[in-house]
Design an enzyme around this catalytic site. Sequence first.
Site, PDB file in Angstrom:
ATOM      1  N   SER A 197       0.835  -1.204   0.000  1.00 41.71           N
ATOM      2  CA  SER A 197       0.000   0.000   0.000  1.00 41.71           C
ATOM      3  C   SER A 197       0.864   1.246   0.000  1.00 41.71           C
ATOM      4  CB  SER A 197      -0.916  -0.004   1.227  1.00 41.71           C
ATOM      5  OG  SER A 197      -1.687   1.183   1.276  1.00 41.71           O
ATOM      6  N   TRP A 202       2.527   1.498  -3.426  1.00 40.87           N
ATOM      7  CA  TRP A 202       1.548   1.895  -4.445  1.00 40.87           C
ATOM      8  C   TRP A 202       1.524   3.407  -4.609  1.00 40.87           C
ATOM      9  CZ3 TRP A 202      -2.664   5.108  -4.088  1.00 40.87           C
ATOM     10  CH2 TRP A 202      -3.569   5.097  -5.139  1.00 40.87           C
ATOM     11  N   HIS A 203       1.771   4.142  -3.513  1.00 40.43           N
ATOM     12  CA  HIS A 203       1.686   5.595  -3.569  1.00 40.43           C
ATOM     13  C   HIS A 203       2.820   6.222  -4.376  1.00 40.43           C
ATOM     14  CE1 HIS A 203      -1.207   4.995  -0.295  1.00 40.43           C
ATOM     15  NE2 HIS A 203      -1.635   6.209  -0.573  1.00 40.43           N
ATOM     16  N   GLY A 204       3.911   5.534  -4.528  1.00 41.57           N
ATOM     17  CA  GLY A 204       4.987   6.124  -5.307  1.00 41.57           C
ATOM     18  C   GLY A 204       6.312   5.444  -5.077  1.00 41.57           C
ATOM     19  N   PHE A 214      -0.184   9.842  -7.968  1.00 40.86           N
ATOM     20  CA  PHE A 214      -0.117   8.411  -7.675  1.00 40.86           C
ATOM     21  C   PHE A 214      -0.822   7.585  -8.745  1.00 40.86           C
ATOM     22  CE2 PHE A 214      -0.364  10.220  -3.165  1.00 40.86           C
ATOM     23  CZ  PHE A 214       0.981  10.433  -3.137  1.00 40.86           C
TER      24      PHE A 214
END
Length: 471
Positions: free
Chosen positions: A320, A323-325, A471
């Site tokens: 998670s 996933w944001h960067g 994102f």
Amino acid sequence: MLFNSVTFLLFFILFFFLYWFVTGKSFRWQNILILVASYIFYGWWDWRFVFLLILSTLIDYFFGLAIYQSTTRKKLYLWLSVANNLVILGFFKYYNFFAESFQQMSQKMGWEIHPYILEIVLPVGISFYTFHGMSYVFDIHNGKLKPTSNFIEYAVFVCFFPLLVAGPIERANHLLPQVIKPRTFQYSQAMEGMRLILWGLFKKLVVADSLAVIVNQIFGHHESYSGATLVLGAVYFAFQIYGDFSGYTDIALGTAKLLGFELLTNFKFPYFSRDIAEFWRRWHISLSSWFRDYVYIPLGGSKDGKWGSLKNIFIIFLLSGFWHGAKWTYVVWGGYHALLYVPLFLLNINRKHSDKIVAHDRKLPTLKEFLQMSLVFAMVTIGWVVFRSSSLVDAVHYFEGMTRNLFAMPKETDGLKLVVLFLILDWFARKDERKPHAFVRDEVYIILLTIALLIFGKGTNENIEFIYFQF
């Protein structure tokens, strides 16, 4: 094209007229119009990436049909689809991260390696529409969904412009049935949509954009401020990112309602959570549930013994964050939340507050609930410092600065008025995120919020992009 721009307002007015008054008698023509409008909306940033969006859509569309029709190669087609999605996502979003990390690791071992670094722009919203497509093929493979043979209908599901660049991450079994049936204009639904749009614009323009100016100043020059001001800066960012992201979601849900669609809920007042598990059931719900359904449960979920379950928990939180960067700050942020979640899981109290929002039948929380919410907010805000920092080194320096002159009079206190106002308004709306402040008549609500936006919604006198567009 930004929701908070005159360009989008003109775009949507024209689209709304064509949608209901020109193509309104045929939902198939409405779908074609939605798809064309979605490509225009997305191409407003960079037309080159429209072709990438179309390619990603085609891959999952054809693999979805192949998985459904095959009797012996379902898993092969599933993993080919997933591999294609991850290659596209990895190439544009993560290649440079891995290349630079490998170079740094090699240098520490005494090797001089110079990998090729790509000079490319990250396609806006790539993580969102990639996850749309992956959920589609997963559900077909698991027998939860029958694929559509109509490419336009599937493309509308993936590319529906209100949610295209920052979610919520929709599920095909929720949105596709709405795409493939006629839609009628409903006044009550439209009024709910207008409420959500105006409330979302208030969150973005009045709260988030105003706080962004202060947050950028404090985080950009944290070495010049006292600990008290740095603490205040962290609090401001907590409300900036919440106002920004949940504001986008409200606008997306409201815009969809004006077109006869109902999207998934993505926020349920997360800062009123009584433990960190409740926070994650209320923050970015569509992403949390995606990782739960397509990663955590397939890995074994909570049925894999304590150690196996702990492993799975850390995997989904780390993913998670990633996933944001492509930054170590996001990975550490995810790991930090895993550490906060694990004690609740071990004590078997991670589902303790899974029914109703705090003080559901009361006007005010109890002292215990107030202390619980304060503790959760403090823990979450510590994580936001890591999330907001440009590097782990900057995060460490920010935390060190927070211990310096902690009891000095803080600067930049103007944002406190916005934070308090936002908290009060959110508290009164907490029982139903889809009908904020429903005790106020629709007409009065719309007039009041419009006036507030005209007076206070100027932010920095420029259109600031939504944080989650990156994102």
